[in-house]
Design an enzyme around this catalytic site. Structure first.
Site, PDB file in Angstrom:
ATOM      1  N   ASN A   9      42.223  35.519  51.129  1.00 37.22           N
ATOM      2  CA  ASN A   9      41.310  35.740  50.294  1.00 37.22           C
ATOM      3  C   ASN A   9      40.065  34.545  50.501  1.00 37.22           C
ATOM      4  O   ASN A   9      40.239  33.685  49.747  1.00 37.22           O
ATOM      5  CB  ASN A   9      41.554  35.816  48.541  1.00 37.22           C
ATOM      6  N   TRP A  10      38.916  35.067  51.038  1.00 35.53           N
ATOM      7  CA  TRP A  10      38.007  34.001  51.262  1.00 35.53           C
ATOM      8  C   TRP A  10      37.090  33.606  50.252  1.00 35.53           C
ATOM      9  O   TRP A  10      36.026  32.941  50.217  1.00 35.53           O
ATOM     10  CB  TRP A  10      37.193  34.313  52.530  1.00 35.53           C
ATOM     11  N   LYS A  11      37.222  34.441  48.766  1.00 39.73           N
ATOM     12  CA  LYS A  11      36.325  34.258  47.894  1.00 39.73           C
ATOM     13  C   LYS A  11      34.762  34.431  48.288  1.00 39.73           C
ATOM     14  O   LYS A  11      34.606  34.898  49.082  1.00 39.73           O
ATOM     15  CB  LYS A  11      36.623  33.138  47.040  1.00 39.73           C
ATOM     16  N   HIS A  96      41.555  40.613  40.567  1.00 39.48           N
ATOM     17  CA  HIS A  96      41.805  39.372  40.817  1.00 39.48           C
ATOM     18  C   HIS A  96      41.581  38.541  39.478  1.00 39.48           C
ATOM     19  O   HIS A  96      40.758  38.773  38.801  1.00 39.48           O
ATOM     20  CB  HIS A  96      41.029  38.903  41.951  1.00 39.48           C
ATOM     21  N   GLU A 168      49.784  36.544  41.136  1.00 41.26           N
ATOM     22  CA  GLU A 168      48.894  35.098  40.957  1.00 41.26           C
ATOM     23  C   GLU A 168      48.639  34.686  39.370  1.00 41.26           C
ATOM     24  O   GLU A 168      48.002  34.879  38.656  1.00 41.26           O
ATOM     25  CB  GLU A 168      47.539  35.501  41.577  1.00 41.26           C
ATOM     26  N   GLY A 174      43.856  27.580  42.831  1.00 37.82           N
ATOM     27  CA  GLY A 174      42.907  26.503  43.089  1.00 37.82           C
ATOM     28  C   GLY A 174      43.215  25.285  42.442  1.00 37.82           C
ATOM     29  O   GLY A 174      42.468  24.460  42.297  1.00 37.82           O
ATOM     30  N   SER A 213      47.827  28.534  45.164  1.00 33.40           N
ATOM     31  CA  SER A 213      47.850  27.186  45.658  1.00 33.40           C
ATOM     32  C   SER A 213      48.908  27.254  46.953  1.00 33.40           C
ATOM     33  O   SER A 213      49.719  26.391  47.012  1.00 33.40           O
ATOM     34  CB  SER A 213      48.261  26.190  44.722  1.00 33.40           C
ATOM     35  N   GLY A 234      43.862  31.535  49.050  1.00 31.26           N
ATOM     36  CA  GLY A 234      42.739  31.304  48.967  1.00 31.26           C
ATOM     37  C   GLY A 234      42.185  30.272  49.692  1.00 31.26           C
ATOM     38  O   GLY A 234      42.135  30.274  50.964  1.00 31.26           O
TER      39      GLY A 234
HETATM   40  P1  13P Z   1      44.428  29.479  46.089  1.00 30.65           P
HETATM   41  O1  13P Z   1      45.151  29.776  47.228  1.00 30.65           O
HETATM   42  O2  13P Z   1      42.888  28.519  46.402  1.00 30.65           O
HETATM   43  O3  13P Z   1      45.022  28.921  44.786  1.00 30.65           O
HETATM   44  O4  13P Z   1      43.614  30.884  45.530  1.00 30.65           O
HETATM   45  C1  13P Z   1      44.650  32.039  45.296  1.00 30.65           C
HETATM   46  C2  13P Z   1      43.958  33.182  45.060  1.00 30.65           C
HETATM   47  O5  13P Z   1      43.217  33.342  44.186  1.00 30.65           O
HETATM   48  C3  13P Z   1      44.044  34.238  46.074  1.00 30.65           C
HETATM   49  O6  13P Z   1      43.424  35.483  45.968  1.00 30.65           O
END
Ligand code: 13P
Length: 249
Positions: A9-11, A96, A168, A174, A213, A234
């Site tokens: 997930n590149w956000k 999400h 999640e 994050g 994470s 992420g």
């Molecule tokens: P991180 O891997 O940066 O914690 O993010 C997880 C996430 O939200 C994936 O959708």
């Protein structure tokens, strides 16, 4: 047998130029694998770029991070499921935690989005997870199962059987704080049991991913945990070499 799934997930990172550079690097170093599936959720602006670059790679797929629940209309700034499909997406993240907690998306809206995804032929990946306060109050399972039941409310059983789910925990996203494999397994087992109650034995084939994470150091142990069928990553998916190391876990 469920193939392990590695989803990136590149956000709001990697616009079209960065996405192209990432994929060119990744494709050179990651030859086709038959024993796993890799999914990319780029920013909406980069969906076409990624989907075109992986056209020859059936082991790789592209999704979109969010859709509106209407197929079209006067909704400035939104993306619809049919448009995402047209751009090459096969999957969509729904609910999400950033959609829920930064943008105020409700359980009812996630349900509309799941239905919109199916209308357009996209596979919804319904994301569920508790806040730290909910965990501390002992409400993890109640929160996750409420989100799950609301998300699939009124959805045809065969469609539910074709979905994916992602657990999640919000406190692990994050933050560098990861759920232990045992924590993840416990919640995944509860999700799995709720799905079985909802649609019977067909639920056994539904992949349940863990996210929060995940990195190259912990991916293997999380994937080895019972009921964890894949990872949704992420930050650690943003670098092509690092992501390559994770998908080889
Ligand atoms: P991180 O891997 O940066 O914690 O993010 C997880 C996430 O939200 C994936 O959708």
């Amino acid at each position: 047998m469920k193939l392990p799934i590695f989803a990136a997930n590149w956000k709001m990172f990697h616009g079209p130029s960065d996405a192209r550079a990432f994929m060119k690097n990744f494709l050179v170093h990651y030859p086709r694998q038959h024993d796993r599936k890799v999914l990319f959720f780029p920013n909406a602006l980069s969906v076409t770029t990624v989907s075109e670059l992986i056209r020859e790679r059936p082991d790789l797929e592209t999704g979109i991070q969010n859709i509106h629940w209407e197929d079209k209309g006067a909704f400035t700034g939104e993306n619809s499921a049919p448009m995402a499909r047209d751009a090459g997406a096969s999957h969509v993240l729904v609910g999400h935690s950033e959609r829920r907690h930064v943008f105020g998306e409700t359980d009812a809206q996630t349900n509309l989005k799941v239905k919109a995804a199916f209308r357009a032929g996209l596979t919804p990946v319904l994301c569920v997870g508790e806040l730290l306060a909910e965990r501390d109050a002992g409400d993890t399972e109640a929160t996750v199962l409420r989100q799950l039941r609301a998300g699939i409310d009124g959805v045809d059983e065969a469609q539910v059987a074709s979905m994916m789910f992602a657990y999640e925990p919000v406190w692990a996203i994050g933050t560098g704080r990861t759920a232990t494999p045992d924590d993840a397994s416990t919640v995944h087992a509860a999700i799995s049991a709720a799905l079985k109650t909802a649609i019977g034995e067909r639920a056994l084939g539904i992949p349940i991913l863990y996210g929060g994470s995940v990195n190259r150091g912990n991916a293997t142990s999380l994937l080895a945990a019972p009921d964890v069928d894949g990872v949704l990553v992420g930050g650690a998916s943003l670098d092509a070499d690092g992501w390559n190391a994770i998908v080889r876990a």
